[in-house]
Scaffold this motif. Structure first.
Motif, PDB file in Angstrom:
ATOM      1  N   UNK A 151       0.816  -1.204   0.000  1.00  0.00           N
ATOM      2  CA  UNK A 151       0.000   0.000   0.000  1.00  0.00           C
ATOM      3  C   UNK A 151       0.856   1.263   0.000  1.00  0.00           C
ATOM      4  N   UNK A 152       0.246   2.354  -0.446  1.00  0.00           N
ATOM      5  CA  UNK A 152       0.853   3.683  -0.360  1.00  0.00           C
ATOM      6  C   UNK A 152       0.284   4.354   0.886  1.00  0.00           C
ATOM      7  N   UNK A 173      -3.348   1.957   3.652  1.00  0.00           N
ATOM      8  CA  UNK A 173      -3.107   3.199   2.931  1.00  0.00           C
ATOM      9  C   UNK A 173      -4.233   3.558   1.985  1.00  0.00           C
ATOM     10  N   UNK A 174      -3.849   4.046   0.825  1.00  0.00           N
ATOM     11  CA  UNK A 174      -4.794   4.716  -0.072  1.00  0.00           C
ATOM     12  C   UNK A 174      -5.127   3.946  -1.334  1.00  0.00           C
ATOM     13  N   UNK A 175      -4.555   2.769  -1.505  1.00  0.00           N
ATOM     14  CA  UNK A 175      -4.724   2.068  -2.784  1.00  0.00           C
ATOM     15  C   UNK A 175      -6.001   1.237  -2.795  1.00  0.00           C
ATOM     16  N   UNK A 176      -6.699   1.306  -3.913  1.00  0.00           N
ATOM     17  CA  UNK A 176      -7.931   0.550  -4.125  1.00  0.00           C
ATOM     18  C   UNK A 176      -7.554  -0.815  -4.709  1.00  0.00           C
TER      19      UNK A 176
END
Lengths: 340, 340
Positions: free
Chosen positions: B268-269, B287-290
């Motif tokens: 993840x970011x 984090x922000x990843x889909x």
């Protein structure tokens, strides 16, 4: 002789409103016949900020035509008030200033407009509008209204462009495609308002390091595609070396962007990246970016506007503003201006 | 019940060569009829690494078909030796392991090949070759030779791909275009050698945060263009969510990449980015990843290979390996596997 010795600091220059003015008398002429400060030919050269290394070129003096398009983005001297930034820019002989909305609000638009008109400086841009990736309709409306106020300020200061930082992913959202769609929608809503005010919206593609939390527009190619449906009088792009230097094919994209380019901002990509990545923008020449190549591409586009130096860096911010401005003028004269 | 309580650690599991094996007896069946560890239905749930929060889904147990394509990239458990990583992967029921060359060298290729064959694990990739942006002819030759050794190792371990980290700008160079050209030249030189060994070169486009100092190939689009002149049996691309999640249009690019995709790596970011950006790869879901969207695109490409979890993160590295593997198996079962 140091930069500070070249500059007469008024008693309250560091904390007050009057700022620095250049002294007379220490001027030489370089091989091109251009005036420069004598510090670089003296025994003790100026020191660059933040490297602390000796300056590699003389500091261009006020009146030097090479400074005509150089603009101090206010965040480069973050500890300067607007008054100090105006005075510091005039003292250094810069042609323009990039104004941030927060220090503008500190003094009020009318006062600021008067100061800037009196200074003779152009306002190269207003930083910043945007932040329109929010989801909630009320928040979207509030963002739009805030952008209208920013456009009003840009118009009042005769700034050619309002720099738009798109905004990141809303809290808890992982829908990057949706955030980008909302940014496009907000730009469409804002475009006629910008045109009506004679201000061009400047979409700022941001380094992907900020895609999650600051700017979901990540490449120049993407920004140009966002701008494409609109007239160049409505929507353009901000070309910032820090954000775009890595983009495959960016030099060709820049050179072909023509009148879409509404702002050229320079600072360097430095490694190792400082711990606070928001403060990782370095002085030109301290990092990895090929400024001559990038600037040639900007020139090939036909861009004839100002060149802003926008550096977010803790050590730059901690240095005396006049030294920061002197360093940026030297680095600009060395690495950017000859290729404009 | 914690993950550790689910796992019998041999006396030397943390520092020695034998690693962890799963105990019997604490198995339940979830709604889909799939076995999972009983820890998540007990009063005290497992804790995720590195968040320390309660696990959101049960830990898939060995034999669970959802684990069949899950691979532990060795850098995720950086403190494990190859022997420990093999044992930990087997104990967790994973289908594959991503092998790094340094721990491989520690035990020697023949020994490693024997261990891996005995383990029943597939080797999903060898990390890593590349680093071919150097300028000096002797250094370029040395890089090529090193890549040949890496290809030999990949072939000996039946790894489908050698992951190529392109390398950054050479010391003092600002010629990004030149560095990218040298990378392309090196790939061309290496391609027939890869084909002869039955190993596909996997170009890894890297997040632009690393463009200066690690990987000058910055987008999937660029990597696919680099691969295009070659047969898919020679050159492919590594799709890593951390590196590519921000790329405009990346889902369409991934879905259309077909047999060019030779490795799918997930992590993840996370924000704020850790001070050491090299250690900023987070656990999926933190984090922000889909991941569902990204994984659907990978599935649409036809990719049928293993899915590596590759996390560089100080807190992950500091945690017991078995807990790291259990967390990654849960997050994979929750966020990745259902969309493969």
């Amino acid at each position: 002789m140091s930069v500070q010795q070249n500059v007469e600091l008024s008693p309250d220059a560091r904390g007050g409103a009057s700022g620095a003015t250049l002294s007379e008398g220490s001027v030489g002429v370089d091989r091109a016949g251009v005036a420069f400060a004598a510090d670089a030919v003296a025994d003790t050269p100026s020191l660059d900020v933040p490297s602390g290394l000796a300056a590699r070129v003389p500091t261009p003096l006020p009146g030097d035509p090479r400074l005509a398009r150089l603009s101090l983005n206010q965040r480069t001297t973050a500890n300067w008030t607007l008054r100090e930034a105006i005075d510091g820019s005039v003292a250094a002989g810069l042609g323009a200033i990039g104004v941030w909305r927060e220090p503008l609000a500190d003094v009020g638009l009318d006062t600021a407009a008067g100061w800037i008109a009196d200074s003779g400086l152009r306002v190269s841009s207003i930083c910043r509008g945007g932040f329109f990736t929010v989801i909630d309709p009320a928040a979207r409306r509030a963002a739009h209204d805030e952008n209208l106020r920013a456009l009003d300020e840009a118009a009042a200061l005769n700034a050619p462009t309002l720099v738009l930082v798109p905004g990141g992913l809303p809290e808890g959202s992982k829908d990057l495609v949706g955030a980008r769609t909302r940014a496009a929608e907000a730009i469409a809503e804002l475009a006629p308002e910008a045109r009506a005010r004679g201000v061009v919206l400047g979409i700022e593609p941001m380094n992907p390091i900020f895609a999650a939390d600051r700017g979901v527009v990540s490449t120049l190619g993407q920004a140009l595609a966002l701008a494409e449906p609109f007239a160049p009088e409505e929507v353009g792009v901000v070309v910032d070396t820090f954000h775009l230097w890595w983009e495959p094919g960016v030099l060709e994209l820049v050179a072909g962007a023509g009148e879409r380019i509404v702002s050229y901002q320079v600072c360097d990509w430095i490694t190792p990246l400082p711990a606070d990545t928001l403060l990782s923008r370095g002085m030109m020449g301290d990092g990895h970016i090929d400024f001559p190549a990038f600037t040639r591409a900007v020139a090939a586009s036909g861009y004839a506007g100002d060149v802003e130096v926008e550096i977010f860096h803790a050590d730059v911010w901690a240095a005396p503003g006049a030294e920061v401005v002197a360093t940026m003028a030297r680095r600009y004269a060395e690495l950017v201006e000859p290729w404009l």
